[in-house]
Write a protein that holds these residues in place. Sequence first.
Motif, PDB file in Angstrom:
ATOM      1  N   ASN A 171       0.403   3.891  -2.952  1.00  0.00           N
ATOM      2  CA  ASN A 171      -0.041   5.239  -2.622  1.00  0.00           C
ATOM      3  C   ASN A 171       0.961   6.286  -3.088  1.00  0.00           C
ATOM      4  O   ASN A 171       0.577   7.360  -3.564  1.00  0.00           O
ATOM      5  CB  ASN A 171      -0.260   5.380  -1.111  1.00  0.00           C
ATOM      6  N   ARG A 192       0.810  -1.217   0.000  1.00  0.00           N
ATOM      7  CA  ARG A 192       0.000   0.000   0.000  1.00  0.00           C
ATOM      8  C   ARG A 192       0.844   1.268   0.000  1.00  0.00           C
ATOM      9  O   ARG A 192       0.529   2.244  -0.686  1.00  0.00           O
ATOM     10  CB  ARG A 192      -0.954   0.015   1.193  1.00  0.00           C
ATOM     11  N   GLU A 193       1.923   1.279   0.745  1.00  0.00           N
ATOM     12  CA  GLU A 193       2.762   2.473   0.832  1.00  0.00           C
ATOM     13  C   GLU A 193       3.331   2.831  -0.536  1.00  0.00           C
ATOM     14  O   GLU A 193       3.312   3.992  -0.944  1.00  0.00           O
ATOM     15  CB  GLU A 193       3.890   2.260   1.839  1.00  0.00           C
ATOM     16  N   THR A 235      -9.508   6.066  -8.258  1.00  0.00           N
ATOM     17  CA  THR A 235      -8.320   5.345  -7.788  1.00  0.00           C
ATOM     18  C   THR A 235      -8.607   4.641  -6.467  1.00  0.00           C
ATOM     19  O   THR A 235      -8.242   3.477  -6.273  1.00  0.00           O
ATOM     20  CB  THR A 235      -7.142   6.318  -7.602  1.00  0.00           C
ATOM     21  N   ARG A 236      -9.274   5.344  -5.566  1.00  0.00           N
ATOM     22  CA  ARG A 236      -9.616   4.746  -4.270  1.00  0.00           C
ATOM     23  C   ARG A 236     -10.542   3.547  -4.444  1.00  0.00           C
ATOM     24  O   ARG A 236     -10.373   2.523  -3.775  1.00  0.00           O
ATOM     25  CB  ARG A 236     -10.271   5.789  -3.353  1.00  0.00           C
ATOM     26  N   PHE A 254       0.593   6.811  -6.960  1.00  0.00           N
ATOM     27  CA  PHE A 254      -0.583   7.606  -7.328  1.00  0.00           C
ATOM     28  C   PHE A 254      -0.509   9.028  -6.768  1.00  0.00           C
ATOM     29  O   PHE A 254      -0.874   9.984  -7.450  1.00  0.00           O
ATOM     30  CB  PHE A 254      -1.861   6.908  -6.879  1.00  0.00           C
ATOM     31  N   ASP A 255      -0.029   9.170  -5.543  1.00  0.00           N
ATOM     32  CA  ASP A 255       0.073  10.514  -4.964  1.00  0.00           C
ATOM     33  C   ASP A 255       1.046  11.386  -5.759  1.00  0.00           C
ATOM     34  O   ASP A 255       0.822  12.592  -5.913  1.00  0.00           O
ATOM     35  CB  ASP A 255       0.517  10.429  -3.500  1.00  0.00           C
ATOM     36  N   PRO A 306      -9.001  10.843  -8.324  1.00  0.00           N
ATOM     37  CA  PRO A 306      -8.635  10.253  -7.025  1.00  0.00           C
ATOM     38  C   PRO A 306      -9.722   9.322  -6.474  1.00  0.00           C
ATOM     39  O   PRO A 306      -9.414   8.289  -5.871  1.00  0.00           O
ATOM     40  CB  PRO A 306      -8.448  11.482  -6.125  1.00  0.00           C
ATOM     41  N   THR A 350      -8.371   0.640  -5.675  1.00  0.00           N
ATOM     42  CA  THR A 350      -7.424   0.089  -4.707  1.00  0.00           C
ATOM     43  C   THR A 350      -8.120  -0.511  -3.491  1.00  0.00           C
ATOM     44  O   THR A 350      -7.561  -1.372  -2.810  1.00  0.00           O
ATOM     45  CB  THR A 350      -6.430   1.168  -4.222  1.00  0.00           C
ATOM     46  N   CYS A 351      -9.345  -0.055  -3.221  1.00  0.00           N
ATOM     47  CA  CYS A 351     -10.072  -0.573  -2.052  1.00  0.00           C
ATOM     48  C   CYS A 351     -11.123  -1.609  -2.426  1.00  0.00           C
ATOM     49  O   CYS A 351     -11.561  -2.379  -1.585  1.00  0.00           O
ATOM     50  CB  CYS A 351     -10.763   0.562  -1.304  1.00  0.00           C
ATOM     51  N   CYS A 378      -9.853  -1.099   4.074  1.00  0.00           N
ATOM     52  CA  CYS A 378      -8.925  -0.223   3.399  1.00  0.00           C
ATOM     53  C   CYS A 378      -8.314   0.740   4.410  1.00  0.00           C
ATOM     54  O   CYS A 378      -9.013   1.257   5.267  1.00  0.00           O
ATOM     55  CB  CYS A 378      -9.628   0.573   2.302  1.00  0.00           C
TER      56      CYS A 378
END
Length: 287
Positions: A234, A230-231, A272-273, A237-238, A269, A276-277, A286
């Motif tokens: 993230n 996840r790190e 994307t969430r 994407f960030d 965004p 990913t979730c 999540c």
Amino acid sequence: MFGYISPDAPYLFKKDETLYKALYCGLCKSIGAGCGQRARTALTYDMAFMSAMVHNIRREDVNIKKAYCCLHWFRRRPIAVKDDTTVMLGCINTALAYYKLLDDKADGDKKAIFRHLYKRGLKRAKKRHPQAVKIIEEQTQIQSGLEKSGCAIIDAACEPTAEMMKKLSVYALGEFSTEHTEAFFYDLGKWIYLADALDDYDKDVKKGRYNVLYLAYGQKCKADAVEKNREEINFIFDSLFADMRIRLSNINFRFNHDLTDNIILRGIPLKTRSLTCGGCGKNKKCK
């Protein structure tokens, strides 16, 4: 396109919702005029977003009139009038649809048979905008080569789609293209590729198809891949979102850009969430 670019609907002004739908309907009619009726079936709202961006940056006003369409024949609705830009984007949409299905054929996907619907439309697109179609064809071939080689480097796998979007933006914007528009569409192309890889993760693993995220992370379930990495995900994407915001602030818009701001700053965004979730399962939350 792939159908991932969408607004955050609850935060969309009514005027922008009307414009968004009018652009979509206008593109549908433009595709019919430029590439034939069958090609209209490939249209997604991604291209409505592109139409909003390109018209605004090129300082071309969108003329909207109420008219009938084949799906809504019982009542007239606001539709953007066909112009050179919408015909051009319709040709790009047709070419993208054809080569996406051609790539699906290489993956053994049965839906690839639908590419035959767009063969005639592709020929017409090549006559009208050969340079744009050439960009799509070349970058698709590069993408295919990377996938056949089993590329497990995320940045490298994203590069052809990112370059394709950048080059298409230069072609579409012409003299209005800048380093910031190029960088923005490059980021957008990278995001589209990653969004598609996330969306198809479990299906690709199940069917033994190429997926760079699976090769990079080695987890047979998307939920596990996201949870354990996840790190890093993230951060990827960030970083894209941060650069998009910077580029967006340096793009000169002629008209109101509430619609595109909603899609870029909220819709992307949010999508994307959801990717990913989504599919984490009942016992996984999540973070």
